[in-house]
Design a protein around this motif. Structure first.
Motif, PDB file in Angstrom:
ATOM      1  N   ASN A 230       0.849  -1.205   0.005  1.00 47.74           N
ATOM      2  CA  ASN A 230      -0.161   0.114   0.043  1.00 47.74           C
ATOM      3  C   ASN A 230       0.859   1.233   0.097  1.00 47.74           C
ATOM      4  O   ASN A 230       0.536   2.116  -0.658  1.00 47.74           O
ATOM      5  CB  ASN A 230      -1.014  -0.142   1.131  1.00 47.74           C
ATOM      6  CG  ASN A 230      -2.017  -1.163   1.123  1.00 47.74           C
ATOM      7  OD1 ASN A 230      -2.277  -1.595  -0.087  1.00 47.74           O
ATOM      8  ND2 ASN A 230      -2.500  -1.349   2.234  1.00 47.74           N
TER       9      ASN A 230
ATOM     10  N   GLU B  26       2.185   1.792  -3.499  1.00 51.21           N
ATOM     11  CA  GLU B  26       1.163   2.377  -4.383  1.00 51.21           C
ATOM     12  C   GLU B  26       0.980   3.743  -3.912  1.00 51.21           C
ATOM     13  O   GLU B  26       0.754   4.724  -4.970  1.00 51.21           O
ATOM     14  CB  GLU B  26      -0.281   1.484  -4.114  1.00 51.21           C
ATOM     15  CG  GLU B  26      -0.046   0.202  -4.695  1.00 51.21           C
ATOM     16  CD  GLU B  26      -1.331  -0.438  -4.331  1.00 51.21           C
ATOM     17  OE1 GLU B  26      -2.168  -0.015  -3.734  1.00 51.21           O
ATOM     18  OE2 GLU B  26      -1.464  -1.849  -4.935  1.00 51.21           O
ATOM     19  N   ASN B  27       0.882   4.229  -2.706  1.00 53.84           N
ATOM     20  CA  ASN B  27       0.520   5.609  -2.376  1.00 53.84           C
ATOM     21  C   ASN B  27       2.076   6.641  -2.985  1.00 53.84           C
ATOM     22  O   ASN B  27       1.583   7.551  -3.269  1.00 53.84           O
ATOM     23  CB  ASN B  27       0.522   5.872  -0.889  1.00 53.84           C
ATOM     24  CG  ASN B  27      -0.819   5.282  -0.339  1.00 53.84           C
ATOM     25  OD1 ASN B  27      -1.948   5.182  -1.016  1.00 53.84           O
ATOM     26  ND2 ASN B  27      -0.879   4.693   0.838  1.00 53.84           N
TER      27      ASN B  27
ATOM     28  N   SER C 290       3.803   5.822  -5.426  1.00 55.14           N
ATOM     29  CA  SER C 290       3.476   6.224  -7.035  1.00 55.14           C
ATOM     30  C   SER C 290       2.589   7.011  -7.491  1.00 55.14           C
ATOM     31  O   SER C 290       2.682   7.853  -8.153  1.00 55.14           O
ATOM     32  CB  SER C 290       3.393   4.659  -7.701  1.00 55.14           C
ATOM     33  OG  SER C 290       2.184   4.004  -7.100  1.00 55.14           O
ATOM     34  N   ARG C 291       1.534   7.019  -6.506  1.00 58.88           N
ATOM     35  CA  ARG C 291       0.584   7.923  -6.666  1.00 58.88           C
ATOM     36  C   ARG C 291       0.900   9.370  -6.376  1.00 58.88           C
ATOM     37  O   ARG C 291       0.602  10.514  -7.264  1.00 58.88           O
ATOM     38  CB  ARG C 291      -0.796   7.846  -5.754  1.00 58.88           C
ATOM     39  CG  ARG C 291      -1.882   6.797  -6.686  1.00 58.88           C
ATOM     40  CD  ARG C 291      -3.089   6.747  -5.814  1.00 58.88           C
ATOM     41  NE  ARG C 291      -3.497   5.319  -5.413  1.00 58.88           N
ATOM     42  CZ  ARG C 291      -3.480   5.057  -4.314  1.00 58.88           C
ATOM     43  NH1 ARG C 291      -3.235   5.701  -3.393  1.00 58.88           N
ATOM     44  NH2 ARG C 291      -3.690   3.760  -4.038  1.00 58.88           N
TER      45      ARG C 291
END
Length: 195
Positions: free
Chosen positions: A147, A150-151, A153-154
């Motif tokens: 997670n 992913e955060n 990369s966002r």
């Protein structure tokens, strides 16, 4: 004679119980680790050997007593025959008591082995439960890391978009300033230099 029969019956009962306990121990050894199994199977073989030896001693003393309980009365007389008979009964009683004691010792050793096996099983269960909890913690940590990745990369995408917008805004602002300067220069030229 009755006491001897009672002792023999007691010995037979205890012997049967000991055999059952040994069989149960052998069945328990199937699922234990090999190092522990080798040690315990050696002990069980020794217990079986001692038990067989004890049974043979009791049976041989029982047979020898039945064959020699009636010596010739004419040779020794009634009193010596009775004395010999009571001596034999006493020696058989002592032998049976010793056998009973050996059997109790073997039973206690088997009980100790069973307790050790139960404790080992409990330790194994505790270790398995602890390993399961650690695996769950590792799974949760891995999910959190996924997670977080992913955060991140966002966040990178958002920062790139913001930097593009900032560059676009700067470029537009520069173009507007240039246009205003051109317009201001044209107005000054038209007003003061052109007549």
């Amino acid at each position: 004679m009755e006491e001897k029969k009672r002792l023999v019956r007691t010995f037979d009962e205890r012997h049967g119980e000991a055999v059952e306990v040994l069989q149960g121990m052998e069945q328990e050894l199937v699922g234990v680790p090999s190092s522990y199994r080798n040690t315990m199977s050696t002990k069980l073989r020794l217990y079986r050997r001692d038990l067989g030896k004890l049974q043979r001693e009791v049976k041989s003393s029982d047979l020898s007593s039945t064959s020699s309980t009636r010596p010739a009365e004419g040779a020794y007389g009634i009193y010596s025959s009775q004395n010999e008979h009571s001596t034999q009964l006493q020696s058989q009683r002592v032998l049976l008591l010793q056998g009973h004691e050996h059997l109790n010792n073997a039973s206690q050793s088997i009980e100790r082995s069973q307790r050790i096996a139960a404790e080992t099983d409990q330790i194994g269960v505790d270790i398995i439960e602890e390993l399961g909890e650690q695996r769950e913690q590792l799974d949760r940590t891995r999910d959190r890391l996924v997670n977080t990745g992913e955060n991140l990369s966002r966040s990178r995408k958002i920062l790139r978009a913001m930097s593009r917008r900032l560059m676009t805004n700067k470029l537009l602002l520069s173009v507007i300033i240039l246009m205003e300067l051109v317009i201001l220069g044209a107005v000054v030229y038209l007003k003061f230099f052109r007549k």
